[in-house]
Scaffold this motif. Structure first.
Motif, PDB file in Angstrom:
ATOM      1  N   GLY A  84     -12.358   2.918   1.922  1.00 49.02           N
ATOM      2  CA  GLY A  84     -11.678   3.004   0.634  1.00 49.02           C
ATOM      3  C   GLY A  84     -10.599   1.932   0.495  1.00 49.02           C
ATOM      4  N   LEU A  85      -9.840   1.738   1.553  1.00 48.86           N
ATOM      5  CA  LEU A  85      -8.811   0.706   1.548  1.00 48.86           C
ATOM      6  C   LEU A  85      -9.437  -0.680   1.450  1.00 48.86           C
ATOM      7  CD1 LEU A  85      -5.809   0.123   1.655  1.00 48.86           C
ATOM      8  CD2 LEU A  85      -5.932   0.234   4.140  1.00 48.86           C
ATOM      9  N   LYS A  86     -10.552  -0.855   2.143  1.00 42.92           N
ATOM     10  CA  LYS A  86     -11.276  -2.134   2.072  1.00 42.92           C
ATOM     11  C   LYS A  86     -11.733  -2.398   0.646  1.00 42.92           C
ATOM     12  CE  LYS A  86     -15.563  -2.465   2.896  1.00 42.92           C
ATOM     13  NZ  LYS A  86     -16.944  -2.718   3.078  1.00 42.92           N
ATOM     14  N   ASP A  87     -12.238  -1.368  -0.034  1.00 42.35           N
ATOM     15  CA  ASP A  87     -12.681  -1.519  -1.423  1.00 42.35           C
ATOM     16  C   ASP A  87     -11.516  -1.835  -2.359  1.00 42.35           C
ATOM     17  OD1 ASP A  87     -15.254  -1.054  -0.578  1.00 42.35           O
ATOM     18  OD2 ASP A  87     -15.208   1.098  -1.091  1.00 42.35           O
ATOM     19  N   GLU A  88     -10.364  -1.192  -2.121  1.00 46.44           N
ATOM     20  CA  GLU A  88      -9.190  -1.485  -2.943  1.00 46.44           C
ATOM     21  C   GLU A  88      -8.723  -2.921  -2.745  1.00 46.44           C
ATOM     22  OE1 GLU A  88      -6.005   1.311  -2.711  1.00 46.44           O
ATOM     23  OE2 GLU A  88      -7.350   3.032  -2.936  1.00 46.44           O
ATOM     24  N   LEU A  89      -8.780  -3.400  -1.503  1.00 46.40           N
ATOM     25  CA  LEU A  89      -8.421  -4.791  -1.247  1.00 46.40           C
ATOM     26  C   LEU A  89      -9.411  -5.744  -1.906  1.00 46.40           C
ATOM     27  CD1 LEU A  89      -7.343  -4.466   2.468  1.00 46.40           C
ATOM     28  CD2 LEU A  89      -5.880  -5.192   0.587  1.00 46.40           C
ATOM     29  N   ALA A  90     -10.699  -5.365  -1.909  1.00 53.07           N
ATOM     30  CA  ALA A  90     -11.716  -6.195  -2.561  1.00 53.07           C
ATOM     31  C   ALA A  90     -11.464  -6.275  -4.060  1.00 53.07           C
ATOM     32  CB  ALA A  90     -13.108  -5.640  -2.283  1.00 53.07           C
ATOM     33  N   ALA A  91     -10.970  -5.194  -4.651  1.00 55.92           N
ATOM     34  CA  ALA A  91     -10.638  -5.207  -6.076  1.00 55.92           C
ATOM     35  C   ALA A  91      -9.475  -6.157  -6.352  1.00 55.92           C
ATOM     36  CB  ALA A  91     -10.294  -3.794  -6.543  1.00 55.92           C
ATOM     37  N   ARG A  92      -8.623  -6.374  -5.349  1.00 55.96           N
ATOM     38  CA  ARG A  92      -7.511  -7.322  -5.487  1.00 55.96           C
ATOM     39  C   ARG A  92      -7.923  -8.746  -5.138  1.00 55.96           C
ATOM     40  NH1 ARG A  92      -1.967  -5.080  -4.761  1.00 55.96           N
ATOM     41  NH2 ARG A  92      -1.533  -7.088  -3.799  1.00 55.96           N
ATOM     42  N   GLY A  93      -9.197  -8.936  -4.750  1.00 57.47           N
ATOM     43  CA  GLY A  93      -9.699 -10.272  -4.426  1.00 57.47           C
ATOM     44  C   GLY A  93      -9.666 -10.629  -2.958  1.00 57.47           C
ATOM     45  N   VAL A  94      -9.432  -9.638  -2.085  1.00 56.20           N
ATOM     46  CA  VAL A  94      -9.390  -9.881  -0.643  1.00 56.20           C
ATOM     47  C   VAL A  94     -10.645  -9.295  -0.027  1.00 56.20           C
ATOM     48  CG1 VAL A  94      -8.070  -9.555   1.470  1.00 56.20           C
ATOM     49  CG2 VAL A  94      -6.890  -9.696  -0.715  1.00 56.20           C
ATOM     50  N   LYS A  95     -11.579 -10.138   0.343  1.00 55.01           N
ATOM     51  CA  LYS A  95     -12.837  -9.687   0.936  1.00 55.01           C
ATOM     52  C   LYS A  95     -12.695  -9.653   2.451  1.00 55.01           C
ATOM     53  CE  LYS A  95     -15.257  -9.969  -2.947  1.00 55.01           C
ATOM     54  NZ  LYS A  95     -15.750  -8.866  -3.667  1.00 55.01           N
TER      55      LYS A  95
END
Length: 119
Positions: A84-95
Motif C-alpha cells: 500500500g505504501l509502495k502504491d502511494e509512493l507510485a502515485a507521487r511519482g516514485v517507482k
C-alpha cells in the motif's frame, strides 16, 4: 572484485610503451593483460595519470527525500501495508519495489506492528 594493481607497475608499463615498445611485449614482460596495458596508456595520454579510477560507490537512497511523507503516512494509518505504501509512493511519482520500502523502514527503525501490545 579484485583490487587495482599498484601505481608503480602501471607507471613502468606506461613508460615502456611511451619508449616505443609494443603493448603486447610490455604486457608479457610485466605479467599484465594486453588490454590493461592499452587502457593504462590511454588513461595516461588522456589525463596524465595512471592512477586507477574510483571503484564501486554508493547509490543514493531513493526514498530519503520522501522520509517525512512516509513517516506521516505510517503515523496516520495503522493498517498500511508495504504494498500500500509502495502504491502511494507510485502515485507521487516514485517507482520503487516493496523491498526498497521495507529496507528503508528497517533502516529507520519503523515497523508495521498492528498490535503493539502483543509481543
Amino acid at each position: 572484485m579484485t583490487a587495482p594493481l599498484s601505481n608503480d607497475l602501471r607507471k613502468r608499463v606506461v613508460l615502456a610503451i611511451e619508449a616505443g615498445e609494443s603493448c603486447r611485449s610490455v604486457a608479457s614482460r610485466f605479467g599484465v593483460s594486453v588490454s590493461a596495458a592499452v587502457k593504462w596508456s590511454q588513461r595516461y595520454r588522456a589525463t596524465g595519470s595512471v592512477a586507477p579510477g574510483k571503484m564501486g560507490g554508493h547509490r543514493k537512497r531513493i526514498l530519503e527525500p520522501h522520509r517525512a511523507f512516509i513517516i506521516e503516512r505510517i503515523n496516520q494509518t495503522s493498517h498500511l501495508t508495504l504494498h500500500g505504501l509502495k502504491d502511494e509512493l507510485a502515485a507521487r511519482g516514485v517507482k520503487v519495489s516493496h523491498d526498497t520500502v521495507w529496507k528503508f523502514l528497517r533502516r529507520e527503525g519503523l515497523s508495521f506492528k498492528k498490535n503493539t501490545v502483543r509481543p
